[in-house]
Each structure stands twice: as structure tokens, then as C-alpha cells.
Write a protein that holds these residues in place. Sequence first.
Motif, PDB file in Angstrom:
ATOM      1  N   ALA A 116      28.654  28.255  50.114  1.00 51.00           N
ATOM      2  CA  ALA A 116      30.053  27.927  49.846  1.00 51.00           C
ATOM      3  C   ALA A 116      30.356  28.030  48.357  1.00 51.00           C
ATOM      4  O   ALA A 116      31.408  28.550  47.957  1.00 51.00           O
ATOM      5  CB  ALA A 116      30.374  26.522  50.357  1.00 51.00           C
ATOM      6  N   LEU A 117      29.440  27.552  47.531  1.00 48.56           N
ATOM      7  CA  LEU A 117      29.643  27.622  46.079  1.00 48.56           C
ATOM      8  C   LEU A 117      29.574  29.068  45.586  1.00 48.56           C
ATOM      9  O   LEU A 117      30.368  29.478  44.738  1.00 48.56           O
ATOM     10  CB  LEU A 117      28.588  26.771  45.364  1.00 48.56           C
ATOM     11  N   LEU A 118      28.631  29.835  46.139  1.00 46.22           N
ATOM     12  CA  LEU A 118      28.475  31.226  45.702  1.00 46.22           C
ATOM     13  C   LEU A 118      29.663  32.087  46.103  1.00 46.22           C
ATOM     14  O   LEU A 118      30.074  32.989  45.360  1.00 46.22           O
ATOM     15  CB  LEU A 118      27.196  31.826  46.292  1.00 46.22           C
ATOM     16  N   ASP A 166      34.772  33.394  44.129  1.00 45.13           N
ATOM     17  CA  ASP A 166      35.943  34.186  44.490  1.00 45.13           C
ATOM     18  C   ASP A 166      37.241  33.545  44.005  1.00 45.13           C
ATOM     19  O   ASP A 166      38.147  34.229  43.511  1.00 45.13           O
ATOM     20  CB  ASP A 166      35.993  34.389  46.004  1.00 45.13           C
ATOM     21  N   ILE A 167      37.336  32.230  44.136  1.00 44.77           N
ATOM     22  CA  ILE A 167      38.532  31.536  43.634  1.00 44.77           C
ATOM     23  C   ILE A 167      38.638  31.697  42.121  1.00 44.77           C
ATOM     24  O   ILE A 167      39.731  31.891  41.577  1.00 44.77           O
ATOM     25  CB  ILE A 167      38.496  30.046  44.035  1.00 44.77           C
ATOM     26  N   ALA A 168      37.505  31.627  41.425  1.00 44.24           N
ATOM     27  CA  ALA A 168      37.504  31.814  39.972  1.00 44.24           C
ATOM     28  C   ALA A 168      37.986  33.221  39.606  1.00 44.24           C
ATOM     29  O   ALA A 168      38.792  33.395  38.680  1.00 44.24           O
ATOM     30  CB  ALA A 168      36.106  31.559  39.411  1.00 44.24           C
ATOM     31  N   CYS A 169      37.512  34.235  40.341  1.00 43.15           N
ATOM     32  CA  CYS A 169      37.923  35.621  40.069  1.00 43.15           C
ATOM     33  C   CYS A 169      39.417  35.811  40.326  1.00 43.15           C
ATOM     34  O   CYS A 169      40.116  36.470  39.537  1.00 43.15           O
ATOM     35  CB  CYS A 169      37.120  36.584  40.937  1.00 43.15           C
ATOM     36  N   ILE A 170      39.909  35.243  41.407  1.00 40.55           N
ATOM     37  CA  ILE A 170      41.330  35.349  41.726  1.00 40.55           C
ATOM     38  C   ILE A 170      42.171  34.638  40.661  1.00 40.55           C
ATOM     39  O   ILE A 170      43.212  35.153  40.214  1.00 40.55           O
ATOM     40  CB  ILE A 170      41.618  34.752  43.123  1.00 40.55           C
ATOM     41  N   THR A 171      41.713  33.465  40.233  1.00 38.79           N
ATOM     42  CA  THR A 171      42.429  32.711  39.199  1.00 38.79           C
ATOM     43  C   THR A 171      42.480  33.486  37.898  1.00 38.79           C
ATOM     44  O   THR A 171      43.539  33.553  37.240  1.00 38.79           O
ATOM     45  CB  THR A 171      41.746  31.347  38.970  1.00 38.79           C
ATOM     46  N   LEU A 172      41.362  34.101  37.501  1.00 38.08           N
ATOM     47  CA  LEU A 172      41.338  34.900  36.279  1.00 38.08           C
ATOM     48  C   LEU A 172      42.293  36.090  36.371  1.00 38.08           C
ATOM     49  O   LEU A 172      43.013  36.412  35.412  1.00 38.08           O
ATOM     50  CB  LEU A 172      39.917  35.380  36.003  1.00 38.08           C
ATOM     51  N   SER A 173      42.307  36.745  37.542  1.00 38.02           N
ATOM     52  CA  SER A 173      43.182  37.906  37.722  1.00 38.02           C
ATOM     53  C   SER A 173      44.646  37.515  37.575  1.00 38.02           C
ATOM     54  O   SER A 173      45.418  38.166  36.849  1.00 38.02           O
ATOM     55  CB  SER A 173      42.948  38.532  39.102  1.00 38.02           C
ATOM     56  N   TYR A 174      45.036  36.429  38.226  1.00 35.81           N
ATOM     57  CA  TYR A 174      46.439  36.036  38.179  1.00 35.81           C
ATOM     58  C   TYR A 174      46.811  35.377  36.859  1.00 35.81           C
ATOM     59  O   TYR A 174      47.985  35.417  36.457  1.00 35.81           O
ATOM     60  CB  TYR A 174      46.775  35.141  39.370  1.00 35.81           C
TER      61      TYR A 174
END
Length: 317
Positions: A205-207, A212-220
Amino acid sequence: MLEANKSLVRPEHFILVGIPGLEDVQFWFSIPLCTMFLLTIFGNTVMLYVILLEENLHKPMYFFISMLSILDLVLCFSTTPKILLIFWFNVKRITFGGCLTQMFFIHALTAMETTILVAMAFDRYVAICHPLRYNTILTNNRIAVIGISAIIRGTFFIIPFIPLVNRLSFCKTMVISHTYCEHMALAKIACSDITINKVYGLTIALLIDTVDIACITLSYSAIIRAVMRLSSNEAKRKLFNTCGSHICVIIMFYTPALFSFFAHRFGHNISPKIHITIANLYIIIPPMCNPIIYGVKTNEIRERIITSFFGKQIKSL
């Protein structure tokens, strides 16, 4: 006696109770569930049909939407028919192999979906922050690689759940307080030590979700900074509208997923009725709403749907 029972490592079947505490009224839950299931099939099939036929939609963003629709359809067919059988005909038995298969598909497909959501966030980032390089970065070959990578990633991380459950002894009960088979619901009814299951489940779940949430947050975050530098309010509105549908899908996907994850591990005071109800909504609401959101918010898809089904072209609203 307990030692004798521990020899029962692999039961022939499990019993899915449905929604604990609401067994007597589950038939009424089946009506909206069946409606949403049919809407999911119709909406995602229409989405795939429109994107396949319309050459103007043969672009990276729409290819990712197609991948999402395919995963949503497979996820729904992996779970909803069995849930309806439980609610309608009280068919609660599921074989040991069938339970493991359903468990694998549920977790693997959700892992694949979150990968596609990251790819879609990256697609929007490139389109808005590096528009001149968009066609050179997101080529058809790279899109195919992303799709294959999503399948490999989901399979690689989730397939260890099968031997982890296979090694457990089920000597206490065969009753699963759920409407479908998922990893922690299965592990909790085992009489073996499930520490490895808990640790691996938390690690995955962490991996997957955290990264993935971190990547999406960075993109937006990068998208918002780029949009805020624009001088035209109309341009800002159009860009935010372009990303709005994807943000809605992300919120619908991650909110119930994270709730279910934390409820299994830390939500001991959460009513099983609430937990299992939200878990059911998690596997049907996003797949149903995704084509509606993209169909309404994306001008090209909306116009093509109207043209295909009503035989006329309208201007974007």
C-alpha cells in the motif's frame, strides 16, 4: 481438537455473508447496485466505442481513458455479479480457488488503475507545461510501454498475496464478513500467524498508493504553477477545466480506497456496515462515474457521443 483442526489448510469453500448486520435488507441494496452495474457496462462500452471509431481521439489522453475503461469493466465483472447473487439468491459460497482468483483480480486491477491515473497526470503535465514536446514525449510506443508496465506492476506486487494466503490455516471459521474476497478479509479469519500478511499488505500500500499519490500531487502542483502564470483568465479557466475531470476521478478513486485500507488496519471502532458498504461503493462508483465525468467534461468525447447516438454535431458548450 484445535491441533486437529489446524490440519485444515485449504478449505473447499468460503461463505461471503454480504453486508454484516444488513443481511435481511440486502435485496434492496441490489436494486441501486444492479442499476449502477448496468450503467458502468453501458458507459464504459460507449467510451471505448467512441474512442476506437473517432480518429481525432487517437491521442495519449484518450488512450489512457480507454485503458481505465477496460480495467473498470474487468473489475466490475470480477465482483458485482457475485455480489448480486448474494443479495438476490443468497448464493454465498465461493470456492477456495475462486476466492483467491477474485482477490488477485481486485487488488491487481486497482494497482493497475492507480498506475494509469499517474500516467494521466503526467500526460496533463506534459500537455500544459511542455506543449511543444508533447508529441515527442508521449509517442504511441511509450503509451504502449506504460500500459504494459501498469499490467506488470500490478501483477508483480499483488501475485505474492496468493502464496501468502495459501500458506494460512483456516480452522476457526470459513465465513468472510464481506461481499467479496480481499486480502485482509481473508487473512483475518485464519488461525495462523498473519504478521507477514499485514506487513506485506502495508508495504505494498505504501509502495503503490503513497508513491502514486505523491507523483500525482507533484504533477498537478507543477500544472497549477504554470496555469497561475498565465495572464488570460479565459486560458486559466480552460486549462483548469481540462484537468477538472481527471481530478474528480482521482478523488473518487483514492478516497474510498484509503478509507477501506485504514479501516481494516486501524478502524476497529468503525461499524462493519459502514466499512463494507463503502467497500462496495469503491468497486462500483468510480467505474460508473468515470465515463460520465469524461463524457461531460471532455468536449471531443461529448460531441462524438452526441454525433454517434443522435446523428448531429453540436458546438462545445
